[in-house]
Design a protein around this motif. Sequence first.
Motif, PDB file in Angstrom:
ATOM      1  N   MET A  85       0.822  -1.009  -0.525  1.00 36.51           N
ATOM      2  CA  MET A  85       0.104  -0.073  -0.335  1.00 36.51           C
ATOM      3  C   MET A  85       0.796   1.209   0.574  1.00 36.51           C
ATOM      4  SD  MET A  85      -3.298  -0.988   2.534  1.00 36.51           S
ATOM      5  CE  MET A  85      -3.577   0.153   2.554  1.00 36.51           C
ATOM      6  N   LEU A  86       1.731   0.450   0.822  1.00 34.03           N
ATOM      7  CA  LEU A  86       2.644   2.082   0.701  1.00 34.03           C
ATOM      8  C   LEU A  86       3.338   2.396  -0.566  1.00 34.03           C
ATOM      9  CD1 LEU A  86       4.637   4.751   2.050  1.00 34.03           C
ATOM     10  CD2 LEU A  86       6.410   3.069   2.375  1.00 34.03           C
ATOM     11  N   GLN A  87       3.790   1.621  -1.256  1.00 34.80           N
ATOM     12  CA  GLN A  87       4.523   1.612  -2.453  1.00 34.80           C
ATOM     13  C   GLN A  87       2.460   2.091  -3.431  1.00 34.80           C
ATOM     14  OE1 GLN A  87       6.027  -2.643  -3.289  1.00 34.80           O
ATOM     15  NE2 GLN A  87       7.852  -1.290  -2.803  1.00 34.80           N
ATOM     16  N   ARG A  88       2.143   1.799  -3.523  1.00 30.32           N
ATOM     17  CA  ARG A  88       0.991   2.206  -4.395  1.00 30.32           C
ATOM     18  C   ARG A  88       0.349   4.188  -4.055  1.00 30.32           C
ATOM     19  NH1 ARG A  88      -3.308  -2.750  -3.944  1.00 30.32           N
ATOM     20  NH2 ARG A  88      -1.649  -3.874  -5.407  1.00 30.32           N
ATOM     21  N   GLN A  89       0.641   4.028  -2.782  1.00 31.52           N
ATOM     22  CA  GLN A  89       0.437   5.545  -2.390  1.00 31.52           C
ATOM     23  C   GLN A  89       1.556   6.376  -2.424  1.00 31.52           C
ATOM     24  OE1 GLN A  89      -0.835   5.199   1.637  1.00 31.52           O
ATOM     25  NE2 GLN A  89      -2.661   4.535   1.427  1.00 31.52           N
ATOM     26  N   GLN A  90       2.809   6.315  -2.667  1.00 33.86           N
ATOM     27  CA  GLN A  90       4.051   6.781  -2.896  1.00 33.86           C
ATOM     28  C   GLN A  90       5.059   5.904  -3.067  1.00 33.86           C
ATOM     29  OE1 GLN A  90       5.938   7.916   1.369  1.00 33.86           O
ATOM     30  NE2 GLN A  90       3.355   8.373   2.042  1.00 33.86           N
ATOM     31  N   PRO A  91       4.561   6.435  -4.468  1.00 38.37           N
ATOM     32  CA  PRO A  91       5.816   5.491  -5.341  1.00 38.37           C
ATOM     33  C   PRO A  91       7.053   6.044  -5.726  1.00 38.37           C
ATOM     34  CG  PRO A  91       3.951   6.619  -7.019  1.00 38.37           C
ATOM     35  CD  PRO A  91       4.022   6.562  -5.958  1.00 38.37           C
ATOM     36  N   GLU A  92       7.213   7.262  -5.019  1.00 37.78           N
ATOM     37  CA  GLU A  92       8.627   6.939  -5.264  1.00 37.78           C
ATOM     38  C   GLU A  92       9.510   6.290  -4.188  1.00 37.78           C
ATOM     39  OE1 GLU A  92       6.980   9.676  -1.790  1.00 37.78           O
ATOM     40  OE2 GLU A  92       6.496   9.350  -4.300  1.00 37.78           O
ATOM     41  N   VAL A  93       9.170   5.707  -3.275  1.00 38.49           N
ATOM     42  CA  VAL A  93       9.758   4.643  -2.269  1.00 38.49           C
ATOM     43  C   VAL A  93       9.638   3.688  -3.087  1.00 38.49           C
ATOM     44  CG1 VAL A  93       7.808   5.983  -0.130  1.00 38.49           C
ATOM     45  CG2 VAL A  93       7.379   3.811  -1.831  1.00 38.49           C
ATOM     46  N   LYS A  94       9.977   3.364  -4.082  1.00 40.79           N
ATOM     47  CA  LYS A  94       9.738   2.437  -4.190  1.00 40.79           C
ATOM     48  C   LYS A  94      11.472   2.143  -5.105  1.00 40.79           C
ATOM     49  CE  LYS A  94       5.724   1.052  -6.948  1.00 40.79           C
ATOM     50  NZ  LYS A  94       5.014   0.461  -8.095  1.00 40.79           N
ATOM     51  N   ASP A  95      12.007   3.490  -4.555  1.00 43.03           N
ATOM     52  CA  ASP A  95      13.985   3.800  -5.260  1.00 43.03           C
ATOM     53  C   ASP A  95      14.611   3.548  -3.821  1.00 43.03           C
ATOM     54  OD1 ASP A  95      13.172   3.247  -8.063  1.00 43.03           O
ATOM     55  OD2 ASP A  95      12.975   5.740  -8.642  1.00 43.03           O
ATOM     56  N   VAL A 125      13.460  -0.009   1.900  1.00 46.22           N
ATOM     57  CA  VAL A 125      11.783  -0.748   1.346  1.00 46.22           C
ATOM     58  C   VAL A 125      11.595  -1.958   1.371  1.00 46.22           C
ATOM     59  CG1 VAL A 125       9.302  -0.395  -0.250  1.00 46.22           C
ATOM     60  CG2 VAL A 125      10.302   1.397   1.401  1.00 46.22           C
ATOM     61  N   GLY A 126      13.360  -2.161   0.112  1.00 47.28           N
ATOM     62  CA  GLY A 126      13.037  -3.075  -0.740  1.00 47.28           C
ATOM     63  C   GLY A 126      13.865  -4.168   0.221  1.00 47.28           C
ATOM     64  N   ASP A 127      15.102  -3.566   0.756  1.00 46.07           N
ATOM     65  CA  ASP A 127      15.508  -4.467   2.162  1.00 46.07           C
ATOM     66  C   ASP A 127      14.071  -5.109   3.138  1.00 46.07           C
ATOM     67  OD1 ASP A 127      17.676  -4.342   1.429  1.00 46.07           O
ATOM     68  OD2 ASP A 127      18.229  -2.611   2.940  1.00 46.07           O
ATOM     69  N   LEU A 128      13.052  -4.386   3.474  1.00 46.85           N
ATOM     70  CA  LEU A 128      12.393  -4.651   4.070  1.00 46.85           C
ATOM     71  C   LEU A 128      11.814  -5.914   3.518  1.00 46.85           C
ATOM     72  CD1 LEU A 128      10.868  -1.409   5.966  1.00 46.85           C
ATOM     73  CD2 LEU A 128      11.332  -3.054   6.760  1.00 46.85           C
ATOM     74  N   LEU A 129      11.265  -5.874   2.362  1.00 46.28           N
ATOM     75  CA  LEU A 129      10.448  -6.457   1.586  1.00 46.28           C
ATOM     76  C   LEU A 129      11.046  -7.954   1.335  1.00 46.28           C
ATOM     77  CD1 LEU A 129       9.110  -4.507  -1.584  1.00 46.28           C
ATOM     78  CD2 LEU A 129       8.160  -5.491   0.330  1.00 46.28           C
ATOM     79  N   ARG A 130      12.413  -7.632   1.095  1.00 47.12           N
ATOM     80  CA  ARG A 130      13.272  -8.991   1.447  1.00 47.12           C
ATOM     81  C   ARG A 130      13.139  -9.422   2.909  1.00 47.12           C
ATOM     82  NH1 ARG A 130      17.610  -6.781   0.295  1.00 47.12           N
ATOM     83  NH2 ARG A 130      19.105  -7.358   2.142  1.00 47.12           N
ATOM     84  N   TYR A 131      13.409  -9.062   4.111  1.00 45.61           N
ATOM     85  CA  TYR A 131      13.522  -9.816   4.988  1.00 45.61           C
ATOM     86  C   TYR A 131      11.773 -10.635   5.380  1.00 45.61           C
ATOM     87  CZ  TYR A 131      17.644  -6.575   5.810  1.00 45.61           C
ATOM     88  OH  TYR A 131      18.450  -5.893   6.124  1.00 45.61           O
ATOM     89  N   ASN A 132      10.756  -9.475   4.821  1.00 43.97           N
ATOM     90  CA  ASN A 132       9.629  -9.913   5.222  1.00 43.97           C
ATOM     91  C   ASN A 132       9.476 -12.079   3.962  1.00 43.97           C
ATOM     92  OD1 ASN A 132       6.966  -9.256   6.418  1.00 43.97           O
ATOM     93  ND2 ASN A 132       6.007 -10.080   4.126  1.00 43.97           N
ATOM     94  N   GLU A 133       9.946 -11.844   3.094  1.00 48.78           N
ATOM     95  CA  GLU A 133      10.207 -12.945   2.561  1.00 48.78           C
ATOM     96  C   GLU A 133      11.258 -13.973   3.040  1.00 48.78           C
ATOM     97  OE1 GLU A 133      10.988 -14.638  -1.816  1.00 48.78           O
ATOM     98  OE2 GLU A 133      11.514 -12.137  -1.722  1.00 48.78           O
TER      99      GLU A 133
END
Length: 456
Positions: A261-271, A275-283
């Motif tokens: 939801m954060l990436q959708r609401q604030q597209p600039e955080v994708k870079d 955020v990438g680390d959080l997604l990897r840790y979650n996976e």
Amino acid sequence: MVRFGSSLFLQLYLSILAALFIIGCVFVGVTGYVDYQSDYEDFYIDTELAAQSLVKQWREEHKIDVALIQQVSDEYFFVVSLIDDTDFRQYIDSVDVITQKGNVTIFSAEEEGYISARPLQSSQQWLILSDMAPDRDQQDLSPEASIHWAREQREEYITMHIIRGSMAALLLLIAGIMILMVNRIGRHIDELVDSSVAWSKGDFAAKANESLPSPLDKLAAGFNHMANNLDQYAKEQQVMMNAVSHELRTPLSKIQLALEMLQRQQPEVKDNPLVGDLLRYNEELEQLVNQTLTFSKLQHEAPVIDNTQLDLSGLLLERVVELKLAHKDKVVDLDVHAHVGFTGDIIHFQMVFDNVIKNALKYADDRVCIRLIKQEAGIVFCVEDDGPGIPANSREKILMPFYRIDKSRNQQSGGFGLGLAIVDIVARRYQAKIKLSDSQLGGLAFEVAFVYDPPI
């Protein structure tokens, strides 16, 4: 049931037979010695009685009539003879002296049996009385005496065989009773063994028979108590693992959803790398939960016999294609025999292939060699890599859950130390053998050998 090899029960059977054989030998030896002693004692007494009339006539008449000799032979079944001193001295050289009683000497000869020799008063003559051999021609006896002699010999023969037969029958009876008792104990122990085998396979519902004779009843009760405790522990652990996994998955799903939801609401955080680390840790946490549940399920569930015929060659090639997608820079050499079949659960073999190949691809520098070989006794799955390898004293430890060695094979390279532990559980379920050794490529060689007909 009869047990063979180095079995305790075979040793018991042999010990029983050896003990009975020794008892029989001792019995035969003792009775033989007693018979020997009593035989020549009886012979001496009988010759004393037989010689009385002969010696009396010699003292009174200085001779012994042939008729009297015949009468003594018929009555006592002795061979009576008179010999002079010179012949007697030569005669005794061929016989063995047993004992001396007064002026009477008892000899033993191989053909004549016992011999009694006594000197006749005031002469150079000796009175010789010897046993009448069983096979001797009885022409010297009267018809009545011959019949009586034959009957006596037959009775002695029958009596001897009755005694020997009774002893043999008694020993066989004792042996039979003891073997039956050992067999009975063996059947009771077999029941305990069957229960313990069932528990080793996760079937804690199997109970040992507590009505066995003492002290096996106490052993069975102890086994059942232990099985109940293990069953309760396994159930509690399973409940806890399910609860923990559910409680972990809920916040993980929430974190995943929040990040999306954060990436959708604030597209600039994708870079943003955080955020990438959080997604990897979650996976990674999700993978940890899944692997932990898989490990716990394999560890505690009762094995179910699956007779599905699998094509392991096709399954392995499919898994190699998929797993190599994440390691396109690695060279994979394949040596897979065609139509390698095996009976089992396809999920189990996929776990073995995936975890061993993933481990090799992860730590290989450039090359991985994968082999699936069909042999007469079973199949061999082997994966080698050219990575840093594993020290010999740490190889068995990598099969333990959550174990990671130092240096290059550490947590930074990924994994939680559960993959190879899962392989070990599956291998033990199929009674397969795992062998860890140095690879010809320079790294680790991980081999799993499955047999077609594992021992029960």
